[in-house]
Design a protein around this motif. Structure first.
Motif, PDB file in Angstrom:
ATOM      1  N   LYS A   1       0.793  -1.225   0.000  1.00 38.48           N
ATOM      2  CA  LYS A   1       0.000   0.000   0.000  1.00 38.48           C
ATOM      3  C   LYS A   1       0.826   1.275   0.000  1.00 38.48           C
ATOM      4  CE  LYS A   1      -3.696   2.333   2.530  1.00 38.48           C
ATOM      5  NZ  LYS A   1      -4.618   2.260   3.687  1.00 38.48           N
ATOM      6  N   ASP A   2       1.832   1.361   0.855  1.00 44.80           N
ATOM      7  CA  ASP A   2       2.549   2.619   1.046  1.00 44.80           C
ATOM      8  C   ASP A   2       3.928   2.642   0.393  1.00 44.80           C
ATOM      9  OD1 ASP A   2       0.426   3.625   2.658  1.00 44.80           O
ATOM     10  OD2 ASP A   2       1.201   2.485   4.358  1.00 44.80           O
TER      11      ASP A   2
ATOM     12  N   GLN B   1      -6.336   6.178  -5.245  1.00 46.11           N
ATOM     13  CA  GLN B   1      -5.105   5.402  -5.217  1.00 46.11           C
ATOM     14  C   GLN B   1      -5.146   4.406  -4.071  1.00 46.11           C
ATOM     15  OE1 GLN B   1      -1.613   7.748  -6.059  1.00 46.11           O
ATOM     16  NE2 GLN B   1      -0.637   6.853  -4.275  1.00 46.11           N
ATOM     17  N   ARG B   2      -4.784   3.145  -4.333  1.00 44.26           N
ATOM     18  CA  ARG B   2      -4.911   2.119  -3.309  1.00 44.26           C
ATOM     19  C   ARG B   2      -3.600   1.447  -2.956  1.00 44.26           C
ATOM     20  NH1 ARG B   2     -10.223   0.202  -2.872  1.00 44.26           N
ATOM     21  NH2 ARG B   2     -11.635   1.950  -3.230  1.00 44.26           N
ATOM     22  N   PHE B   3      -2.638   1.332  -3.874  1.00 49.50           N
ATOM     23  CA  PHE B   3      -1.352   0.746  -3.509  1.00 49.50           C
ATOM     24  C   PHE B   3      -0.232   1.486  -4.233  1.00 49.50           C
ATOM     25  CE2 PHE B   3      -1.934  -1.578  -7.427  1.00 49.50           C
ATOM     26  CZ  PHE B   3      -0.678  -1.984  -7.847  1.00 49.50           C
TER      27      PHE B   3
ATOM     28  N   SER C   1       1.157   3.905  -2.811  1.00 52.98           N
ATOM     29  CA  SER C   1       0.787   5.297  -2.550  1.00 52.98           C
ATOM     30  C   SER C   1       1.994   6.162  -2.220  1.00 52.98           C
ATOM     31  CB  SER C   1      -0.224   5.362  -1.400  1.00 52.98           C
ATOM     32  OG  SER C   1       0.314   4.792  -0.210  1.00 52.98           O
ATOM     33  N   GLY C   2       3.145   5.537  -1.942  1.00 52.60           N
ATOM     34  CA  GLY C   2       4.357   6.305  -1.740  1.00 52.60           C
ATOM     35  C   GLY C   2       4.855   6.946  -3.019  1.00 52.60           C
TER      36      GLY C   2
END
Length: 406
Positions: A102-103, A137-139, A141-142
């Motif tokens: 995710k991040d 946005q779901r994955f 996200s960084g």
């Protein structure tokens, strides 16, 4: 290579590029991941997670748990990812994998492919709908600043789309996890401002309202499915479209387009591919897509090729006046003698009429069966269709590493 001898082994272990392709496909392959990560050193890596077969007999929960430890190991090196491929049986497994990322920040990632069979266990809920639009946005996200190509059969979980240039939307034959409608297209325009190539594969059922939508940056469009192409092509304005690929019921599409008021226009179209075409509606296609310079007839039964000849030779050669390249790929060579005769007539008459076909491209089987090659070559160039001699953007994408893995 590392097992040939100690010298070869030392050379292999000291060459990071040999270890940059990481394939995760079974429990046995899980153990090799750390070895590949170690010896790829600081090279970019291409991550290929194809666990469709290995987890198919598990329930979704077990399937997800089996891959997470290996995924955690790969995530430690996510800054080196250049491409990411995920293919699994269960939607819940792919969702868990993606949410585990995710991040992440993936500075080198260029291509992502996320595909599953959209299966769930008997107690599981059905796949979420796309009622949550606009896209969120779901994955990753960084950030994924270099991501340009996405292949997916779900709009429920997705990476950053701002820099995506090529987008492939697909579904299984039995079930679609999302509908393609005017709202989806409008949101794609907003979320993918750089989008220039869009392919939609599968049968999508959704409410399609007539909206004033323009996709000014779209250059390449590919449909494989039912009547969605007709709805799309009569609703969305495509002033910059250069390449169109239709793998669908051609007669339905062209009849709907011809019957639509006002009839859509495609002023920039240069390349048209018709797959599984029966040639009957050649004249209508010539009227609607009149500006093309190259016509690719893929996997067509050549029995009715005379309809194409009539279109190209009727009305003082006024149909497809700019046509310079014709490419044929066929499913069988049963009608090769008939095709050979028609091809000579076609190229010779166009040449005499001042509208010459400059190049004829044939698949290897059809070229071998061509009985009139010398006669055809008196009027035009005849070559086997290869990766490097046809400049249709879709043909180039299909034969480059930007095409989604299968």
């Amino acid at each position: 290579m590392s097992h040939v001898c100690s010298r070869w082994r030392d050379a292999a272990l000291a060459t990071p590029l040999l270890w940059k392709n990481i394939d995760v496909y079974s429990h046995r392959s899980f153990d090799a991941v750390s070895w590949y990560l170690q010896h790829s050193n600081n090279c970019h890596i291409d991550v290929h997670i194809d666990i469709w077969q290995s987890i198919r007999k598990m329930n979704p929960h077990e399937a997800t748990l089996s891959v997470i430890p290996t995924l955690d190991l790969l995530i430690q090196h996510s800054a080196r990812w250049r491409s990411l491929f995920v293919f699994a049986s269960y939607r819940s497994t792919t969702s868990a994998i993606l949410l585990h990322m995710k991040d992440l920040f993936t500075p080198l990632l260029e291509r992502v492919s996320i595909v599953d069979d959209e299966l769930e266990d008997e107690q599981g809920d059905s796949t979420p709908s796309n009622d949550s639009f606009p896209l969120k946005q779901r994955f990753l996200s960084g950030g994924a600043p270099k991501l340009t190509t996405l292949n997916t059969n779900s709009l429920d979980i997705f990476p950053p789309l701002h820099n995506v240039v090529t987008l492939h939307l697909r579904t299984t034959e039995s079930f679609s996890s999302f509908d393609i409608n005017a709202d989806v297209i409008a949101n794609l325009i907003t979320q993918c401002p750089a989008l220039s190539s869009l392919s939609i594969h599968g049968s999508f059922v959704g409410h399609w309202t007539v909206e004033d939508i323009t996709m000014p940056n779209l250059r390449c469009l590919w449909f494989s499915g039912d009547i969605l192409p007709a709805k799309f092509l009569t609703t969305v304005k495509l002033p910059g479209l250069q390449s169109l690929y239709l793998d669908c019921p051609a007669y339905q599409v062209i009849n709907m387009i011809c019957g639509h008021v006002p009839q859509p226009t495609f002023p920039s179209l240069k390349y048209l591919t018709l797959q599984g075409f029966d040639y009957y509606s050649s004249k209508k296609f010539a009227q609607v897509f009149s500006t093309i310079e190259a016509l690719h007839l893929a996997y067509c039964n050549s029995f009715h090729v005379t309809f194409l000849k009539q279109t190209l030779l009727d009305d003082d050669l006024s149909c497809w006046q700019n046509l310079r390249v014709v490419a044929f790929r066929t499913t069988r060579e049963t009608y090769a003698p008939k095709f050979s005769k028609v091809l000579v007539e076609l190229v010779s008459e166009r040449h005499r009429g001042g509208r010459p076909i400059q190049q004829v491209l044939l698949d290897s089987d059809l070229l071998a069966a061509l009985t009139t090659r010398k006669s055809v070559e008196a009027y035009t160039s005849v070559e086997e269709m290869r990766e490097d001699n046809y400049d249709d953007p879709w043909w180039i994408i299909t034969h480059s590493d930007t095409m989604p893995w299968r």
